[in-house]
Scaffold this motif. Structure first.
Motif, PDB file in Angstrom:
ATOM      1  N   VAL A 186      13.619   1.453   6.472  1.00  0.00           N
ATOM      2  CA  VAL A 186      14.496   0.734   7.390  1.00  0.00           C
ATOM      3  C   VAL A 186      15.328  -0.320   6.661  1.00  0.00           C
ATOM      4  CG1 VAL A 186      14.531  -0.838   9.370  1.00  0.00           C
ATOM      5  CG2 VAL A 186      12.994   1.124   9.371  1.00  0.00           C
ATOM      6  N   THR A 187      14.736  -1.014   5.700  1.00  0.00           N
ATOM      7  CA  THR A 187      15.389  -2.190   5.130  1.00  0.00           C
ATOM      8  C   THR A 187      16.028  -1.979   3.765  1.00  0.00           C
ATOM      9  OG1 THR A 187      13.328  -2.952   4.090  1.00  0.00           O
ATOM     10  CG2 THR A 187      13.776  -3.708   6.338  1.00  0.00           C
ATOM     11  N   GLN A 188      15.499  -1.046   2.944  1.00  0.00           N
ATOM     12  CA  GLN A 188      15.977  -0.982   1.570  1.00  0.00           C
ATOM     13  C   GLN A 188      16.387   0.405   1.091  1.00  0.00           C
ATOM     14  OE1 GLN A 188      12.681  -3.272  -0.547  1.00  0.00           O
ATOM     15  NE2 GLN A 188      14.506  -4.277  -1.368  1.00  0.00           N
ATOM     16  N   ALA A 189      15.973   1.461   1.749  1.00  0.00           N
ATOM     17  CA  ALA A 189      16.270   2.810   1.257  1.00  0.00           C
ATOM     18  C   ALA A 189      17.770   3.042   1.183  1.00  0.00           C
ATOM     19  CB  ALA A 189      15.628   3.855   2.168  1.00  0.00           C
ATOM     20  N   GLY A 190      18.220   3.593   0.042  1.00  0.00           N
ATOM     21  CA  GLY A 190      19.616   3.925  -0.127  1.00  0.00           C
ATOM     22  C   GLY A 190      20.502   2.770  -0.538  1.00  0.00           C
ATOM     23  N   ARG A 191      19.940   1.577  -0.701  1.00  0.00           N
ATOM     24  CA  ARG A 191      20.728   0.420  -1.087  1.00  0.00           C
ATOM     25  C   ARG A 191      20.473   0.066  -2.546  1.00  0.00           C
ATOM     26  NH1 ARG A 191      19.736  -3.701   4.054  1.00  0.00           N
ATOM     27  NH2 ARG A 191      20.020  -2.152   5.707  1.00  0.00           N
ATOM     28  N   THR A 192      21.484  -0.467  -3.197  1.00  0.00           N
ATOM     29  CA  THR A 192      21.291  -0.983  -4.543  1.00  0.00           C
ATOM     30  C   THR A 192      20.438  -2.239  -4.454  1.00  0.00           C
ATOM     31  OG1 THR A 192      23.437  -0.136  -5.220  1.00  0.00           O
ATOM     32  CG2 THR A 192      22.454  -1.825  -6.598  1.00  0.00           C
ATOM     33  N   LYS A 193      19.373  -2.288  -5.228  1.00  0.00           N
ATOM     34  CA  LYS A 193      18.438  -3.398  -5.102  1.00  0.00           C
ATOM     35  C   LYS A 193      17.936  -3.834  -6.474  1.00  0.00           C
ATOM     36  CE  LYS A 193      15.259   0.263  -3.788  1.00  0.00           C
ATOM     37  NZ  LYS A 193      16.353   1.230  -3.617  1.00  0.00           N
ATOM     38  N   SER A 194      17.735  -5.131  -6.616  1.00  0.00           N
ATOM     39  CA  SER A 194      17.163  -5.684  -7.842  1.00  0.00           C
ATOM     40  C   SER A 194      15.705  -6.061  -7.642  1.00  0.00           C
ATOM     41  CB  SER A 194      17.954  -6.923  -8.287  1.00  0.00           C
ATOM     42  OG  SER A 194      17.945  -7.912  -7.261  1.00  0.00           O
ATOM     43  N   TYR A 195      15.208  -5.899  -6.421  1.00  0.00           N
ATOM     44  CA  TYR A 195      13.813  -6.216  -6.135  1.00  0.00           C
ATOM     45  C   TYR A 195      13.344  -5.404  -4.938  1.00  0.00           C
ATOM     46  CZ  TYR A 195      15.883  -9.043  -2.422  1.00  0.00           C
ATOM     47  OH  TYR A 195      16.591  -9.450  -1.322  1.00  0.00           O
ATOM     48  N   PHE A 196      12.030  -5.266  -4.831  1.00  0.00           N
ATOM     49  CA  PHE A 196      11.401  -4.664  -3.660  1.00  0.00           C
ATOM     50  C   PHE A 196      10.825  -5.779  -2.801  1.00  0.00           C
ATOM     51  CE2 PHE A 196      10.799  -1.292  -6.914  1.00  0.00           C
ATOM     52  CZ  PHE A 196      11.516  -0.281  -6.296  1.00  0.00           C
ATOM     53  N   ILE A 197      10.864  -5.609  -1.490  1.00  0.00           N
ATOM     54  CA  ILE A 197      10.196  -6.534  -0.572  1.00  0.00           C
ATOM     55  C   ILE A 197       8.794  -6.000  -0.324  1.00  0.00           C
ATOM     56  CG2 ILE A 197      10.231  -7.620   1.702  1.00  0.00           C
ATOM     57  CD1 ILE A 197      13.250  -7.213   1.737  1.00  0.00           C
ATOM     58  N   GLY A 198       7.801  -6.697  -0.840  1.00  0.00           N
ATOM     59  CA  GLY A 198       6.432  -6.221  -0.782  1.00  0.00           C
ATOM     60  C   GLY A 198       6.095  -5.383  -2.005  1.00  0.00           C
ATOM     61  N   LEU A 199       4.823  -5.330  -2.344  1.00  0.00           N
ATOM     62  CA  LEU A 199       4.377  -4.533  -3.489  1.00  0.00           C
ATOM     63  C   LEU A 199       4.668  -3.055  -3.238  1.00  0.00           C
ATOM     64  CD1 LEU A 199       2.767  -4.488  -6.212  1.00  0.00           C
ATOM     65  CD2 LEU A 199       0.716  -4.129  -4.816  1.00  0.00           C
ATOM     66  N   PRO A 200       5.387  -2.367  -4.136  1.00  0.00           N
ATOM     67  CA  PRO A 200       5.662  -0.935  -3.924  1.00  0.00           C
ATOM     68  C   PRO A 200       4.368  -0.133  -3.846  1.00  0.00           C
ATOM     69  CG  PRO A 200       7.058  -1.837  -5.661  1.00  0.00           C
ATOM     70  CD  PRO A 200       6.045  -2.889  -5.344  1.00  0.00           C
ATOM     71  N   ALA A 240      10.102  -7.163  -8.845  1.00  0.00           N
ATOM     72  CA  ALA A 240      11.237  -6.639  -9.605  1.00  0.00           C
ATOM     73  C   ALA A 240      11.176  -5.123  -9.703  1.00  0.00           C
ATOM     74  CB  ALA A 240      11.259  -7.260 -11.003  1.00  0.00           C
ATOM     75  N   THR A 241      12.338  -4.494  -9.705  1.00  0.00           N
ATOM     76  CA  THR A 241      12.423  -3.063  -9.950  1.00  0.00           C
ATOM     77  C   THR A 241      12.339  -2.803 -11.449  1.00  0.00           C
ATOM     78  OG1 THR A 241      14.835  -3.148 -10.091  1.00  0.00           O
ATOM     79  CG2 THR A 241      13.872  -2.744  -7.918  1.00  0.00           C
ATOM     80  N   LEU A 242      12.284  -1.536 -11.831  1.00  0.00           N
ATOM     81  CA  LEU A 242      12.282  -1.171 -13.237  1.00  0.00           C
ATOM     82  C   LEU A 242      13.585  -1.641 -13.869  1.00  0.00           C
ATOM     83  CD1 LEU A 242      10.389   0.439 -15.184  1.00  0.00           C
ATOM     84  CD2 LEU A 242      11.922   2.391 -14.828  1.00  0.00           C
ATOM     85  N   PRO A 243      13.525  -2.391 -14.974  1.00  0.00           N
ATOM     86  CA  PRO A 243      14.767  -2.946 -15.547  1.00  0.00           C
ATOM     87  C   PRO A 243      15.695  -1.862 -16.067  1.00  0.00           C
ATOM     88  CG  PRO A 243      12.923  -3.242 -17.063  1.00  0.00           C
ATOM     89  CD  PRO A 243      12.338  -2.727 -15.775  1.00  0.00           C
ATOM     90  N   ARG A 244      16.989  -2.164 -16.023  1.00  0.00           N
ATOM     91  CA  ARG A 244      17.978  -1.244 -16.573  1.00  0.00           C
ATOM     92  C   ARG A 244      17.997  -1.367 -18.086  1.00  0.00           C
ATOM     93  NH1 ARG A 244      21.478   1.053 -13.043  1.00  0.00           N
ATOM     94  NH2 ARG A 244      21.456   0.289 -10.896  1.00  0.00           N
ATOM     95  N   ALA A 245      17.976  -0.238 -18.756  1.00  0.00           N
ATOM     96  CA  ALA A 245      17.980  -0.220 -20.218  1.00  0.00           C
ATOM     97  C   ALA A 245      19.389   0.046 -20.728  1.00  0.00           C
ATOM     98  CB  ALA A 245      17.023   0.851 -20.736  1.00  0.00           C
ATOM     99  N   GLY A 246      19.722  -0.574 -21.856  1.00  0.00           N
ATOM    100  CA  GLY A 246      21.043  -0.368 -22.452  1.00  0.00           C
ATOM    101  C   GLY A 246      21.159  -1.111 -23.759  1.00  0.00           C
ATOM    102  N   PHE A 247      22.301  -0.922 -24.417  1.00  0.00           N
ATOM    103  CA  PHE A 247      22.532  -1.547 -25.715  1.00  0.00           C
ATOM    104  C   PHE A 247      23.662  -2.570 -25.684  1.00  0.00           C
ATOM    105  CE2 PHE A 247      20.715   2.646 -26.606  1.00  0.00           C
ATOM    106  CZ  PHE A 247      19.681   2.313 -27.469  1.00  0.00           C
ATOM    107  N   ARG A 248      24.354  -2.702 -24.573  1.00  0.00           N
ATOM    108  CA  ARG A 248      25.556  -3.538 -24.540  1.00  0.00           C
ATOM    109  C   ARG A 248      25.276  -4.991 -24.208  1.00  0.00           C
ATOM    110  NH1 ARG A 248      29.971   0.367 -21.406  1.00  0.00           N
ATOM    111  NH2 ARG A 248      29.863   2.128 -22.884  1.00  0.00           N
TER     112      ARG A 248
END
Length: 276
Positions: free
Chosen positions: A122-136, A186-194
């Protein structure tokens, strides 16, 4: 006459759901193994389900093939793989001989996982998110699942004086509360080199992969405890008890209104990476 082109697009759309169904396969197989007393393999099969749960969302996002059907299927499967299967495994390992009412800890855990997944849809599916509400729920399920492999290590043997039965009671209660809480994880961090953040995210992922493969029995259960504790400590330090924003409060506690105009197949939210 030329044959009709192979429906590549349709195959690509099906791929994320295949990952989801294999997730379900490992969740069911874990319960079968638990009934046979093969707790070590049962625990790791839940971890395999967690890996597939991460992959299905990422494949859907990268290929742009997420659908309402996929999102709903993902949540239905997760309640089995990260709700029922870990609770059943923990019951078999620890609570089966602990009294006639000990199963209630497992029931409340499954109940919280179901509520957690419904709220996520209801609250987070399909949205860009930097965190989860509640323990996944996958994090909670894999923490429970990796306890038995942890008991086979020298580190656990050195901690034999601890009251493990009491601690496991507390763990099940804590996981239950945190899954339905407003604590941000927190969600899984984005990895990159930039960027520096991308490099740190890449380093963190590499460390988890290396130790998760090299020292999996001794590493993953403490990692789950650390992640669980991280959200609580962060919430306390940043002011957990402050009132939520108006829109967040409405999303979490308000009534659910179904928009009939958005119920067509494929019109719903896309499944994001990392299930609830």
């Amino acid at each position: 006459m030329r044959p009709p082109p192979f429906p590549i697009r349709r195959v690509v759309i099906v791929v994320p759901s295949l990952f989801t169904l294999f997730n379900l396969f490992f969740g069911i197989w874990s319960m079968v193994l638990a009934t046979r007393g093969e707790f070590y393999r049962a625990g790791w099969f839940i971890v395999f389900a967690g890996i597939l749960d991460t992959l299905d969302g990422r494949v859907a996002r990268i290929s742009g093939t997420g659908t309402r059907f996929g999102a709903e299927l993902d949540s239905l499967v997760d309640i089995v793989s990260f709700g029922v299967a870990p609770a059943f495994l923990m019951f078999q390992v620890e609570f089966a001989g602990a009294g006639s009412a000990a199963w209630i800890f497992c029931y409340f855990y499954v109940m919280a996982a179901a509520i957690r997944l419904a709220r996520f849809n209801v609250t987070q599916a399909g949205r860009t998110k930097s965190y989860f509400i509640g323990l996944p729920s996958p994090a909670a399920g894999m923490t429970v699942a990796t306890f038995y492999p942890f008991t086979q290590t020298e580190l656990f043997a050195s901690l034999h004086r601890l009251p493990w039965h009491l601690l496991l009671n507390f763990l099940m209660i804590a996981l239950t509360i945190l899954m339905v809480s407003n604590v941000h994880y927190a969600t899984l961090p984005r990895a990159g080199f930039r960027t520096l953040g991308g490099l740190l995210g890449l380093l963190l992922i590499v460390v988890i992969l290396v130790f998760g493969i090299w020292q999996h029995d001794v590493f993953l259960f403490p990692l789950g405890i650390v992640y669980m504790s991280y959200g609580v400590v962060r919430a306390v330090l940043l002011g957990f008890f402050k009132a939520p924003a108006e829109d967040e409060e409405a999303e979490i506690a308000g009534p659910i209104v179904i928009d009939e105009s958005n119920q067509a197949y494929g019109a719903g939210p896309r499944r994001g990476p990392g299930a609830a």
